[in-house]
Write a protein that holds these residues in place. Structure first.
Motif: not given
Length: 172
Positions: A119-129
């Motif tokens: 979940g944390d990784f997915l949030q980071e990827m969303h921010v980067e996107l």
């Protein structure tokens, strides 16, 4: 007759084991105290005392009574052994279930940790996107201007080389 009953009872005591009886024992005495008058009211424990050594079948024979009590004792011992085996079996099953529960709880803990990390990784990827989208959309106008400048430069190069100019409407 009383001596036979006493001997039969003496024979039963080692076979049956020692048990504590929680009843009040009333002794009959042939001599009454001189000052006290005899009690004429029936004792409430008289029935209990009368039924103490007599089976429900009212057997008169002491040997038959001893055999009956021995059979009952044997049945109770067998039942006790069965219950003890069942208790041991349930204890082993309970121990196995506790071990399975510990293993399952460890798996659950590990899975929860992995899920949190994902979940944390997915949030980071969303921010980067979102950042990438903003960068790309922000540079869109700059990219258009750069491409327009390239087209103008190519048009000049073609004029220098002798190409005829074509009038194209300019778009902003």
């Amino acid at each position: 007759m009383k001596t036979i009953v006493k001997l039969a009872l003496m024979a039963l005591i080692p076979a049956a084991g020692c048990n504590v009886v929680e009843e009040r024992i009333i002794y009959e005495s042939s001599q009454a105290p001189a000052a006290a008058q005899p009690n004429t009211t029936p004792q409430p424990n008289a029935e209990i005392i009368g039924r103490r050594f007599v089976d429900t079948d009212r057997q008169d024979d002491a040997v038959q009574s001893a055999v009956t009590w021995a059979n009952k004792y044997k049945e109770v011992v067998e039942q006790n052994a069965e219950l003890r085996d069942k208790q041991n079996q349930l204890f082993v099953e309970n121990t196995e279930l506790k071990q399975q529960l510990k293993a399952t709880q460890a798996d659950l803990q590990r899975t929860q940790t992995e899920l949190k990390e994902a979940g944390d990784f997915l949030q980071e990827m969303h921010v980067e996107l979102n950042k990438w989208k903003a960068d790309v959309l922000g540079f869109r106008d700059e990219m258009r201007q750069a491409q327009k400048a390239q087209l103008q430069a190519l048009g000049r190069i073609l004029q220098i080389l002798g190409a005829e100019p074509v009038g194209l409407p300019e778009t902003n």
